[in-house]
Design an enzyme around this catalytic site. Structure first.
Site, PDB file in Angstrom:
ATOM      1  N   HIS A 171      25.327  -4.410   7.199  1.00  0.00           N
ATOM      2  CA  HIS A 171      24.712  -4.871   5.948  1.00  0.00           C
ATOM      3  C   HIS A 171      24.640  -6.397   5.905  1.00  0.00           C
ATOM      4  CE1 HIS A 171      23.910  -4.495   1.537  1.00  0.00           C
ATOM      5  NE2 HIS A 171      24.497  -5.686   1.510  1.00  0.00           N
ATOM      6  N   GLU A 172      25.754  -7.050   6.196  1.00  0.00           N
ATOM      7  CA  GLU A 172      25.796  -8.515   6.125  1.00  0.00           C
ATOM      8  C   GLU A 172      25.033  -9.171   7.266  1.00  0.00           C
ATOM      9  OE1 GLU A 172      26.778 -10.050   3.549  1.00  0.00           O
ATOM     10  OE2 GLU A 172      27.513  -8.216   2.589  1.00  0.00           O
ATOM     11  N   HIS A 175      21.569  -9.543   5.990  1.00  0.00           N
ATOM     12  CA  HIS A 175      21.414 -10.709   5.112  1.00  0.00           C
ATOM     13  C   HIS A 175      21.381 -12.000   5.924  1.00  0.00           C
ATOM     14  CE1 HIS A 175      21.598  -8.623   1.363  1.00  0.00           C
ATOM     15  NE2 HIS A 175      22.859  -8.222   1.485  1.00  0.00           N
TER      16      HIS A 175
END
Length: 519
Positions: A171-172, A175
């Site tokens: 997920h990160e 980003h």
């Protein structure tokens, strides 16, 4: 209830960590060196929270973010579209989940079966992985609160937290790469531990993030849930292709292999099931894989007890005079000696009169065909009867074939067999191969699918402090700025949407926790 030992270990461990940190920071001799060590290593400690941040991976992130710029542009555009759709879809999904939870609360007997994400849920790691594919045995919700030790078995915590950490890291990474692609300065990557839940984060330069356009912000904010969605899809693909991937070492399609039998399982015994047994049939239902096993048990559980053909001569030879009586549930019992080998059977004689007789179960049902009525037995012999076990309402007599061993005769609720016997569809080609390896891989992939998908759904909710808040703000800036000139009105619209999403999510979590802990 949550195991007391787990609570003691968690609270005790955090107490030791916090007190050690407090003592070192208060020490005249160690204070400065300890604080320097924490700062140099990017560590910060607070009650029930440890955080580690590093710039070691910055070069890798910049390399990924600047490679194949056009492809990344399209990739994150897809992610942006997915994120916006997911944000609005999350309202419907949370609303549906809330209605399901309320319906269960209103019911007199809420469903007692629950899963993970996807889950999946049973008494052992291997049984969870093998049995979670059966949707007919579970009344599953798309989203469900997970509490370790209650609806998440303690022996599956390793799968759970590893999948949580990997999902958070992916997920990160999404980003971070998207931010670099949009020329936002990347300060670092980190991992944290909150109580027992691990996670990850990226540190972006806030000023740069505020200066770029709303569409660019959307690409960054949607990248995390987009990567989680893709990870879940890859997990599904891996799960589907697992038999092909493991084909050189394991084969499938011939039955299910017993990997574990719980100590309290009714299947334990000299003529029961053992680790390594290959089950091919449940009654007359062929079993070639885990799905067949689950479907056969489901059918056996919800259909009337099947009978067995027996010749008139054998029936006369084995039976003896008995006195039948009614149980409390209305069923009939006729074996008065409480024998573990004798079972009460009912049948209709040639005058269509229902009779009961107590027979030694193994001799009565071995090497016989199954039946529903006497007509099913007339095909093989004109002087045969269909004898049906007379058992309590939810109890079944199940003949389990696991050649070359003698058939196991199981008497009990089919779901007890389902939850206390762990199975796999994968049979090793060589003796040195572990029978547990495919189960471990399968279980982990299922957890990864469930948790990565859940992270994508929950983070898309327009709720304060989640990705959905920033996705909503950027979306409103991109779409309403030219329509609504007054920023206060636009902010008010965003606030009420966020408030609605937050209330909806909080209601789901609160009621979900109540349902899990109240059972």
């Amino acid at each position: 209830m949550i195991p007391v030992s787990l609570v003691v270990v968690v609270v005790g461990g955090w107490t030791v960590v916090y007190l050690t940190d407090l003592v070192l920071k208060s020490s005249v001799y160690f204070k400065h060196s300890y604080e320097d060590w924490l700062e140099n290593n990017g560590l910060s400690i607070s009650p029930f929270h440890i955080r580690w941040q590093t710039a070691v991976f910055n070069r890798a992130f910049y390399s990924w973010g600047r490679r194949k710029a056009r492809m990344l542009y399209q990739w994150f555009n897809f992610g942006m579209v997915f994120g916006v759709i997911a944000m609005f879809s999350s309202f419907f999904l949370l609303g549906k989940t809330l209605m399901q939870t309320l319906a269960q609360m209103m019911a007199d007997s809420p469903s007692s079966y629950s899963s993970s994400s996807s889950s999946s849920s049973s008494s052992s790691s291997s049984s969870s992985s093998s049995s979670s594919s059966s949707s007919s045995l579970h009344n599953e919700q798309v989203l469900q609160v997970v509490v370790p030790g209650i609806n998440l078995p303690v022996n599956q915590l390793t799968y759970f937290f590893t999948a949580v950490l990997i999902s958070g890291v992916v997920h990160e990474i999404g980003h971070g790469i998207a931010a670099i692609r949009e020329q936002v300065r990347f300060n670092g990557f980190g991992i944290f531990l909150f109580i027992i839940y691990p996670g990850a984060f990226v540190d972006l330069f806030t000023t740069h993030l505020q200066l770029i356009s709303p569409v660019q912000q959307l690409r960054i904010f949607c990248a995390g849930i987009w990567h989680n969605f893709v990870l879940a899809l890859l997990g599904i693909l891996a799960l589907v292709l697992l038999p092909v991937i493991l084909l050189p070492f394991y084969y499938t399609g011939v039955g299910v292999l017993i990997t574990e039998v719980a100590e309290d399982s009714p299947a334990i015994g000299p003529r029961g099931l053992f680790v390594g047994d290959l089950v091919t049939h449940l009654q007359d239902c062929p079993v070639t894989n885990v799905q067949d096993w689950n479907e056969c048990l489901d059918t056996i559980a919800y259909e009337p007890q099947i009978g067995y053909c027996i010749s008139a001569s054998t029936l006369q030879q084995l039976s003896f005079p008995v006195r039948a009586y009614k149980r409390l549930d209305g069923s009939t019992e006729c074996c008065n000696n409480h024998s573990l080998t004798d079972v009460c059977f009912s049948y209709r004689n040639n005058f269509n009169k229902r009779l009961h007789t107590c027979l030694p179960a193994r001799k009565a049902v071995e090497a016989t065909q199954v039946c529903r009525t006497n007509k099913d037995c007339k095909k093989s012999s004109s002087s045969s009867f269909c004898i049906i076990p007379s058992l309590e309402t939810h109890t079944r007599l199940i003949k389990v074939k696991h050649p070359p061993q003698i058939d196991m005769l199981y008497v009990g609720h089919p779901l007890h067999l389902h939850y206390t016997v762990s199975i796999t569809s994968f049979i090793p080609r060589f003796n040195f191969l572990s029978i547990d390896l495919p189960v471990v891989v399968e279980t982990f992939v299922k957890y990864l699918i469930s948790l990565s998908g859940a992270l994508a759904i929950v983070n898309a909710v327009p709720c304060f402090a989640l990705d959905g808040q920033w996705i909503l703000n950027s979306f409103l800036d991109a779409t309403l700025t030219s329509v609504i000139g007054d920023n206060d009105v636009k902010d008010l619209i965003g606030f009420f949407i966020l408030l609605g999403g937050s209330v909806l999510l909080a209601a789901n979590v609160t009621l979900g926790l109540w349902m899990v802990t109240a059972r």
